[in-house]
Design a protein around this motif. Structure first.
Motif, PDB file in Angstrom:
ATOM      1  N   LEU A 189       2.723 -10.964  10.410  1.00 53.98           N
ATOM      2  CA  LEU A 189       3.301 -10.843   9.072  1.00 53.98           C
ATOM      3  C   LEU A 189       2.928  -9.493   8.463  1.00 53.98           C
ATOM      4  O   LEU A 189       1.874  -8.922   8.747  1.00 53.98           O
ATOM      5  N   VAL A 190       3.807  -9.011   7.561  1.00 52.17           N
ATOM      6  CA  VAL A 190       3.528  -7.804   6.768  1.00 52.17           C
ATOM      7  C   VAL A 190       3.254  -8.266   5.334  1.00 52.17           C
ATOM      8  O   VAL A 190       4.081  -8.955   4.707  1.00 52.17           O
ATOM      9  N   SER A 191       2.089  -7.909   4.899  1.00 53.00           N
ATOM     10  CA  SER A 191       1.703  -8.328   3.536  1.00 53.00           C
ATOM     11  C   SER A 191       1.313  -7.112   2.701  1.00 53.00           C
ATOM     12  O   SER A 191       0.981  -6.055   3.245  1.00 53.00           O
ATOM     13  N   ALA A 192       1.334  -7.308   1.418  1.00 56.05           N
ATOM     14  CA  ALA A 192       0.948  -6.240   0.471  1.00 56.05           C
ATOM     15  C   ALA A 192      -0.069  -6.811  -0.543  1.00 56.05           C
ATOM     16  O   ALA A 192       0.114  -7.925  -1.039  1.00 56.05           O
ATOM     17  N   VAL A 193      -1.128  -6.093  -0.718  1.00 50.30           N
ATOM     18  CA  VAL A 193      -2.194  -6.530  -1.631  1.00 50.30           C
ATOM     19  C   VAL A 193      -2.321  -5.480  -2.757  1.00 50.30           C
ATOM     20  O   VAL A 193      -2.392  -4.280  -2.454  1.00 50.30           O
ATOM     21  N   VAL A 194      -2.315  -5.991  -3.929  1.00 56.94           N
ATOM     22  CA  VAL A 194      -2.463  -5.107  -5.082  1.00 56.94           C
ATOM     23  C   VAL A 194      -3.759  -5.487  -5.816  1.00 56.94           C
ATOM     24  O   VAL A 194      -4.091  -6.684  -5.919  1.00 56.94           O
ATOM     25  N   PHE A 195      -4.499  -4.521  -6.237  1.00 57.05           N
ATOM     26  CA  PHE A 195      -5.736  -4.745  -6.984  1.00 57.05           C
ATOM     27  C   PHE A 195      -5.684  -3.922  -8.275  1.00 57.05           C
ATOM     28  O   PHE A 195      -5.302  -2.750  -8.233  1.00 57.05           O
ATOM     29  N   VAL A 196      -6.050  -4.581  -9.317  1.00 61.19           N
ATOM     30  CA  VAL A 196      -6.085  -3.901 -10.595  1.00 61.19           C
ATOM     31  C   VAL A 196      -7.324  -4.385 -11.348  1.00 61.19           C
ATOM     32  O   VAL A 196      -7.658  -5.572 -11.282  1.00 61.19           O
ATOM     33  N   ASN A 197      -8.007  -3.484 -11.944  1.00 59.48           N
ATOM     34  CA  ASN A 197      -9.169  -3.832 -12.765  1.00 59.48           C
ATOM     35  C   ASN A 197      -8.869  -3.353 -14.184  1.00 59.48           C
ATOM     36  O   ASN A 197      -8.802  -2.153 -14.452  1.00 59.48           O
ATOM     37  N   PRO A 221     -10.966  -8.049 -13.012  1.00 58.70           N
ATOM     38  CA  PRO A 221     -10.261  -7.631 -11.773  1.00 58.70           C
ATOM     39  C   PRO A 221      -9.163  -8.647 -11.418  1.00 58.70           C
ATOM     40  O   PRO A 221      -9.298  -9.849 -11.621  1.00 58.70           O
ATOM     41  N   LEU A 222      -8.063  -8.075 -10.825  1.00 62.95           N
ATOM     42  CA  LEU A 222      -6.944  -8.933 -10.401  1.00 62.95           C
ATOM     43  C   LEU A 222      -6.522  -8.494  -8.993  1.00 62.95           C
ATOM     44  O   LEU A 222      -6.227  -7.315  -8.773  1.00 62.95           O
ATOM     45  N   THR A 223      -6.539  -9.454  -8.131  1.00 62.89           N
ATOM     46  CA  THR A 223      -6.104  -9.200  -6.742  1.00 62.89           C
ATOM     47  C   THR A 223      -4.988 -10.192  -6.406  1.00 62.89           C
ATOM     48  O   THR A 223      -5.133 -11.395  -6.611  1.00 62.89           O
ATOM     49  N   HIS A 224      -3.874  -9.660  -5.835  1.00 62.13           N
ATOM     50  CA  HIS A 224      -2.757 -10.528  -5.434  1.00 62.13           C
ATOM     51  C   HIS A 224      -2.178 -10.006  -4.121  1.00 62.13           C
ATOM     52  O   HIS A 224      -2.048  -8.806  -3.890  1.00 62.13           O
ATOM     53  N   GLU A 225      -1.833 -10.964  -3.248  1.00 61.61           N
ATOM     54  CA  GLU A 225      -1.288 -10.616  -1.930  1.00 61.61           C
ATOM     55  C   GLU A 225       0.125 -11.179  -1.801  1.00 61.61           C
ATOM     56  O   GLU A 225       0.377 -12.340  -2.092  1.00 61.61           O
ATOM     57  N   TRP A 226       1.053 -10.306  -1.394  1.00 66.73           N
ATOM     58  CA  TRP A 226       2.441 -10.732  -1.117  1.00 66.73           C
ATOM     59  C   TRP A 226       2.707 -10.737   0.390  1.00 66.73           C
ATOM     60  O   TRP A 226       2.365  -9.797   1.114  1.00 66.73           O
ATOM     61  N   MET A 227       3.327 -11.795   0.835  1.00 61.51           N
ATOM     62  CA  MET A 227       3.806 -11.846   2.208  1.00 61.51           C
ATOM     63  C   MET A 227       5.197 -11.221   2.228  1.00 61.51           C
ATOM     64  O   MET A 227       6.170 -11.828   1.776  1.00 61.51           O
ATOM     65  N   LEU A 228       5.299 -10.048   2.786  1.00 66.31           N
ATOM     66  CA  LEU A 228       6.538  -9.294   2.690  1.00 66.31           C
ATOM     67  C   LEU A 228       7.559  -9.705   3.759  1.00 66.31           C
ATOM     68  O   LEU A 228       8.707  -9.980   3.449  1.00 66.31           O
ATOM     69  N   ALA A 229       7.175  -9.696   5.026  1.00 67.59           N
ATOM     70  CA  ALA A 229       8.155  -9.960   6.111  1.00 67.59           C
ATOM     71  C   ALA A 229       7.432 -10.465   7.353  1.00 67.59           C
ATOM     72  O   ALA A 229       6.237 -10.219   7.545  1.00 67.59           O
TER      73      ALA A 229
END
Length: 376
Positions: A117-125, A134-142
């Motif tokens: 899988l291709v995923s994307a993780v975004v982190f923001v503090n 802090p905020l962390t979220h992971e998207w499953m892209l493809a």
């Protein structure tokens, strides 16, 4: 007894292939005191169960605190524990020759393949006020695959079309197989027939070879005979040429003889005319001869009468012996009788001479036909 604390952990790391093979066996011996053996199949099917036998043999006096068997399934998705069994959980003493054995049935899970899988993780503090959150979220892209879903659908359609074509081809091949089977049966029967014919042909070939040998011998004999006959033919040809020359001479002689034959035919015609004249003369003489025979018969009767008279005269002469006159008359009578007898005998002699010397005339045969004239 020396006590030894031993913690044995057996880990079987199984890479499971797709087929079942021959049985496997493995064992270890530690310090000549303890022997642990494991019996297992070398290959196991995915999703199936297999037997596993653990046997511990004690070669010396030992004390075991813990004996544990662990079976681990390792795949590309990670590792999974299939069996974790504690056989000995407290301190236990064993003597040489003691055996601890246990059989397990281990089941292998079905293989589940996971695509990457291709995923994307975004982190923001960030903060609202003085406190950062802090905020962390992971998207499953493809999903990452070798082929996309539309490509798979296209390949599936192509595969279905190929499958239909292959089914038709299979049906055609099945029909051809049926036809070929019937053809094979016919060919097998034909092969049996041809094998029989071949055996018969071999026997016939053997007979023909024997016949050929016999004919070869006959041919040699005939060839020698031919050479001899050829020599005889040459001799006959020479003889023929000489006979041909003789035939030429004989043809000339034939012509000469034919001329003589014609001359003789003319002479025969003349002789036949003379024969006719002689025949007429013979008939006349024959008539005269018949008259003479009648006269001779009459004279013979007269002769007999004269002989009778002679006998009478002789009797009378005997009576009248003394008389001269009688003698004289008797002498005259005897003389007369002798003359008559002489005359009769002369006529008889003449008639016999004529009968003996009379020719027997027959009709002359016709002349033979002339031989056919030969052309030279």
């Amino acid at each position: 007894m020396k006590r030894t604390r031993a913690a044995l952990v057996l880990a079987a790391l199984l890479l499971i292939p797709s087929t079942v093979g021959a049985d496997g066996y493995s064992s270890i011996v530690d310090n000549g005191r303890i022997k642990i053996s494991l019996s297992y199949p070398a290959e196991v099917k995915i999703g199936s169960c297999f037997p596993l036998v653990l046997q511990t043999t004690f070669l010396g006096s030992v004390s075991v605190q813990r004996l544990r068997l662990t079976v681990v399934y390792v795949s590309e998705a990670g590792s999974t524990t299939l069996l974790n069994d504690v056989i000995i959980s407290s301190l236990t003493s064993f003597s040489p020759g003691n055996v601890v054995s246990k059989t397990y049935s281990v089941c292998v899970p079905s293989a589940v393949r996971r695509d990457p899988l291709v995923s994307a993780v975004v982190f923001v503090n960030y903060s609202r006020g003085m406190v950062f959150e802090p905020l962390t979220h992971e998207w499953m892209l493809a999903v990452v695959r070798d082929r996309t879903y539309p490509e798979l659908l296209n390949e599936l359609a192509n595969a279905e079309r190929s499958l239909s074509s292959l089914r038709r081809a299979v049906e055609e091949l099945q029909s051809q197989v049926s036809s070929l089977r019937s053809r094979l049966e016919d060919l097998l029967r034909e092969n049996v027939r041809l094998s029989t014919s071949l055996e018969e042909a071999r026997r016939e070939y053997g007979r023909l070879e024997d016949r050929y040998e016999a004919l070869s011998i006959d041919y040699k004999a005939l060839n020698e005979r031919y050479v001899n006959v050829l020599g005889d033919l040459r001799a006959l040809q020479t003889l023929y040429e000489s006979l041909l020359k003789e035939n030429t001479g004989l043809n000339e002689n034939y012509r000469s003889l034919l001329s003589d034959y014609r001359n003789l035919t003319r002479e025969f015609t003349a002789l036949q005319a003379s024969f006719t004249q002689l025949q007429v003369l013979y008939n006349s003489l024959s008539d005269r001869h018949d008259g003479a025979r009648q006269q001779i018969g009459y004279l013979q009767s007269e002769l007999e009468a004269a002989r009778a008279s002679l006998r009478d005269i002789q009797l009378q002469y005997a009576v009248l012996t003394g008389e001269n006159s009688l003698h004289r008359n008797l002498a005259y009578a005897q003389a007369f009788v002798l003359v008559v007898v002489a005359t009769g005998m002369a006529s008889v002699f003449v008639s016999r001479r004529i009968r003996k010397n009379r020719p027997h005339f027959q009709a002359l045969p016709p002349p033979p036909p002339p031989p056919p004239e030969k052309t030279p």
